[in-house]
Design a protein around this motif. Structure first.
Motif, short mmCIF file in Angstrom:
data_model
loop_
_atom_site.label_atom_id
_atom_site.label_comp_id
_atom_site.label_asym_id
_atom_site.label_seq_id
_atom_site.Cartn_x
_atom_site.Cartn_y
_atom_site.Cartn_z
N UNK A 214 0.75 -2.20 -9.38
CA UNK A 214 0.17 -2.74 -8.15
C UNK A 214 -1.08 -3.49 -8.56
N UNK A 215 -1.11 -4.78 -8.30
CA UNK A 215 -2.21 -5.61 -8.80
C UNK A 215 -2.72 -6.54 -7.72
N UNK A 216 -4.00 -6.91 -7.83
CA UNK A 216 -4.57 -7.87 -6.91
C UNK A 216 -5.75 -7.31 -6.15
N UNK A 217 -5.91 -7.78 -4.93
CA UNK A 217 -7.05 -7.38 -4.09
C UNK A 217 -6.74 -6.03 -3.45
N UNK A 218 -6.78 -4.99 -4.27
CA UNK A 218 -6.43 -3.64 -3.84
C UNK A 218 -7.50 -2.67 -4.35
N UNK A 225 -2.44 6.34 -3.54
CA UNK A 225 -1.96 7.15 -2.43
C UNK A 225 -0.70 6.56 -1.83
N UNK A 226 -0.68 5.23 -1.64
CA UNK A 226 0.52 4.59 -1.10
C UNK A 226 1.71 4.78 -2.04
N UNK A 227 1.46 4.64 -3.34
CA UNK A 227 2.54 4.82 -4.31
C UNK A 227 3.12 6.22 -4.20
N UNK A 228 2.27 7.21 -4.09
CA UNK A 228 2.75 8.58 -4.01
C UNK A 228 3.45 8.85 -2.68
N UNK A 229 2.89 8.33 -1.58
CA UNK A 229 3.50 8.54 -0.27
C UNK A 229 4.89 7.94 -0.18
N UNK A 230 5.07 6.77 -0.80
CA UNK A 230 6.32 6.02 -0.63
C UNK A 230 7.33 6.35 -1.72
N UNK A 231 6.87 6.52 -2.96
CA UNK A 231 7.79 6.75 -4.08
C UNK A 231 7.79 8.20 -4.57
#
Length: 314
Positions: A214-218, A225-231
């Protein structure tokens, strides 16, 4: 205070505690409990985000009966899944996200990526999740996509340099040459079935055989957290694909070989030199040295290149 820190703490606890690899200061790495590696690269120069998943798949996993099918699988990724059950809806969703997207297939990995506005990160990750984990391989989609993939092969064949390279790979790797040529085999591509796509998925498309970037303006906390929630509920395979389906050892070359590849469309003669390098499984450090050596050799400033120029050969 407990409420304020509750969600970040849960996100942290759901990640496997392992040593952080040495990375540049804006790079961050974690491994989810299911084995999925996640890398977050913070770069706020433009208000965009890019997500990519790379899978340890590609030509090196392909015996003759699957030659080129990792590449076809990559194309089918962008067709249909349980959330978007036909390509029309898939494409419509990419337009809603304002996404640019693509995938590539190499010898040792297949990757997929989407770039969109930073505010679409959560929606984009959910979109990626559906395509990665819940694909649908419709017969009609495969009938359309097989000639597209084979067409790439045919376009490459119109290049005399490709013809020379392709022949050299066969001579270098013998009976195992399909494990070095991602473009594949015409007949295998044109007779591929949905069943073969599912076999590839079941062998290699697991979180413990993949990496999410996940790269960029993050912000790293939000991205992890999003990665864990979704994947996070993507189930670990329970096995190492490359131990269960090992790559055979390549037979060493026993002598120096030479060949001439004739082509009616070549306008300029080419000379190609190839040799076997070190095997990552046995000597990973030597593979880095070999990469540096071959890169240095190809530089315009190298003594070898200068010698070719001095002799009028380059």
């Amino acid at each position: 205070m407990l409420k304020k820190w509750g969600l970040p703490l849960l996100a942290m606890l759901s990640l496997t505690a392992v040593a952080q690899p040495r990375l540049p200061k804006n790079y961050h790495w974690q491994r989810l409990n299911n084995g999925l590696e996640v890398v977050v690269i913070e770069n706020s120069r433009v208000p965009l985000a890019t997500i990519e998943i790379a899978v340890k798949n590609g030509a090196y996993t392909e015996g003759p009966e699957y030659s080129g099918l990792s590449h076809l699988f990559e194309h089918m990724f962008f067709k249909a899944n349980k959330d978007y059950p036909d390509q029309e809806r898939f494409i419509r969703r990419t337009e809603e996200l304002g996404a640019i997207w693509n995938g590539t297939t190499g010898t040792e990995r297949v990757n997929y990526y989407f770039t969109f506005d930073k505010d679409s990160l959560q929606a984009g990750l959910k979109f990626m999740n559906a395509a990665m984990r819940f694909p649908i391989y419709r017969k009609e989609d495969m009938e359309k996509e097989r000639p597209v993939v084979d067409g790439e092969f045919q376009r490459n064949e119109s290049d005399p340099f490709f013809q020379l390279w392709y022949t050299s790979q066969k001579k270098l790797w013998g009976d195992l040459y399909t494990r070095k040529i991602a473009i594949g085999d015409h007949d295998i591509i044109n007779t591929a079935t949905p069943e073969k796509m599912m076999i590839i998925k079941d062998k290699y498309y697991h979180p413990n055989n993949s990496i999410l970037v996940i790269a960029g303006d993050v912000k790293k906390e939000d991205a992890f957290k999003l990665a864990n929630d979704i994947f996070g509920d993507w189930q670990n395979s329970g096995f190492d694909p490359h131990q269960k389906y090992p790559v055979p050892d390549f037979a060493p070359l026993t002598k120096t070989d030479y060949f001439i590849q004739e082509s009616s469309i070549a306008q300029t003669p080419y000379i190609m030199l190839n040799w076997h390098g070190p095997d990552f499984r046995n000597d990973s450090a030597a593979t880095l040295a070999a990469d540096i050596f071959s890169t240095a050799l190809g530089l315009n400033s190298s003594k070898w290149q200068q010698a070719l120029i001095d002799k009028g050969l380059a």
